[in-house]
Design an enzyme around this catalytic site. Structure first.
Site, PDB file in Angstrom:
ATOM      1  N   GLU A 107      -5.272  -5.230  -1.413  1.00  0.00           N
ATOM      2  CA  GLU A 107      -4.161  -5.566  -0.822  1.00  0.00           C
ATOM      3  C   GLU A 107      -2.991  -6.178   0.289  1.00  0.00           C
ATOM      4  OE1 GLU A 107      -0.436  -3.619  -1.632  1.00  0.00           O
ATOM      5  OE2 GLU A 107      -1.699  -2.844  -2.405  1.00  0.00           O
ATOM      6  N   TYR A 144       3.296  -1.972   5.415  1.00  0.00           N
ATOM      7  CA  TYR A 144       3.954  -2.445   3.679  1.00  0.00           C
ATOM      8  C   TYR A 144       2.199  -1.793   3.650  1.00  0.00           C
ATOM      9  CZ  TYR A 144       2.201  -5.195  -0.102  1.00  0.00           C
ATOM     10  OH  TYR A 144       1.934  -4.830  -1.369  1.00  0.00           O
ATOM     11  N   ASP A 151       8.358  -3.989  -0.124  1.00  0.00           N
ATOM     12  CA  ASP A 151       7.341  -5.117   0.235  1.00  0.00           C
ATOM     13  C   ASP A 151       9.331  -6.811  -0.404  1.00  0.00           C
ATOM     14  OD1 ASP A 151       7.526  -5.725  -2.169  1.00  0.00           O
ATOM     15  OD2 ASP A 151       5.947  -5.911  -2.416  1.00  0.00           O
TER      16      ASP A 151
END
Ligand code: SF4
Length: 356
Positions: free
Chosen positions: A33, A116, A134
């Protein structure tokens, strides 16, 4: 139409086999991520493999030196991500005995992990119902439901969060989140999405109302600030013994933890004769007679909120400048490749044969 169910069916047919999609290891999901936050898959894949190869567990990452982590990250940009990865790995080892926290609040409290990334880790690794929001997700939701509040406003963001969390509630959170991001990135693209062949076109309100091109609506940001760096490559010594001053960048400005050269920053593009007659130049060189060997072209570098214009002035200095530069490293020119540097510096060094 059940948007979520249709989306998950689409995802199961279209997903790409990628290493971090085949694991529920929160450490690897976190790494992926962070690496892919601002990076295309093609570019980030090699970094993902380098990191998981060199640091297979969070303990390995925690034990590494900052320079090693930054060096491995070199070229990816947004270097605060690498520093935060390192800090957070140490926190996980010290505070959580090396086990990644398994609830949203603890994950969110870790350095460098915002809502996020916390939602992505919580949902994919631990199956917790937290929607990832996002840019891709905001675009899809604002189009599906024709939400015309600015997606970079608090109101607009909140509206989208509520809608996407409702959609996620009845499905496997990790799969839903990955499907949403993928659909936004691959199909419902920012420009010219292929609405005619989209599986949602009978239900998508923006398509029905002809407002796809206007959504998501955004309030315009300030233009990036321009900065002018005049780098001084102060070279002394001869042949294999040539040395140069290096600066480790500190907190409070761009590129923290990376190395660059001493620099004079000016308000505008500055001609050499103006620079040489400036008070700062006189402070740096005092009564020495520096010999300018080369002046580079202007290197332009775009950051999120700043645009850097840099030129590199190579100067031969026979006199010792250690009094002025006592906070700087004094390193052998042939060892420059050992130091993690911003992309701009790497570009200059490689163009001028310093990394051979
Ligand atoms: S119809 Fe067009 S705007 Fe609507 S979801 Fe599909 S691609 Fe996106």
């Amino acid at each position: 139409m059940d948007f979520a169910l249709t989306l998950i069916d689409w995802y199961n047919l279209n997903k790409r086999q990628l290493p971090w999609r085949e694991t529920d290891d929160p450490y690897k999901i976190w790494l992926s991520e962070v690496i892919f936050q601002q990076t295309r898959i093609e570019q980030g894949l090699a970094y993902y493999h380098s990191f998981t190869g060199r640091f297979p567990t969070v303990q390995h990452l925690a034990q590494a030196s900052e320079d090693e982590v930054m060096k491995l990250w070199q070229g990816l940009g947004y270097y605060s991500r690498a520093r935060n990865l390192h800090t957070t790995a140490k926190t996980i080892v010290e505070k959580f005995n090396g086990r990644f926290p398994d609830n949203y609040a603890d994950i969110l409290a870790l350095k460098g992990i915002g809502p996020y990334t916390a939602a992505a880790i919580a949902s994919i690794a631990f199956n917790l119902p937290h929607a990832v929001v996002d840019g891709n997700v905001m675009r899809v939701i604002s189009r599906w439901f024709a939400i015309d509040d600015a997606v970079n406003s608090t109101v607009g963001k909140k509206k989208i969060e509520i809608v996407v969390n409702e959609l996620l509630a009845t499905h496997t959170p990790g799969t839903f989140n990955q499907a949403m991001m993928k659909f936004g990135a691959l199909f419902c693209k920012p420009k010219n999405p292929d609405c005619e062949s989209c599986i949602f076109n009978t239900a998508c309100l923006a398509f029905q109302k002809g407002s796809v091109g206007k959504l998501p609506f955004k309030i315009k940001n300030q233009p990036p600030k321009k900065r002018f760096f005049n780098y001084l490559l102060l070279i002394s010594g001869k042949g294999a013994y040539q040395k140069v001053y290096l600066n480790k960048r500190v907190e409070g400005d761009i590129w923290q933890g990376l190395y660059d050269f001493p620099l004079i920053e000016t308000e505008t593009e500055t001609e050499m004769d103006v620079l040489i007659n400036s008070s700062v130049w006189k402070v740096v060189f005092k009564d020495t007679s520096p010999v300018i060997i080369q002046i580079s072209r202007i290197f332009k570098h775009q950051l999120t909120h700043q645009q850097i214009f840099a030129k590199f002035i190579t100067i031969s200095t026979e006199k010792n400048l250690s009094e002025t530069f006592n906070d700087f490293l004094y390193v052998n020119l042939k060892n420059l490749a050992d130091y993690p540097v911003p992309r701009l510096i790497e570009q200059y060094l490689s163009e001028n044969g310093f990394l051979n």
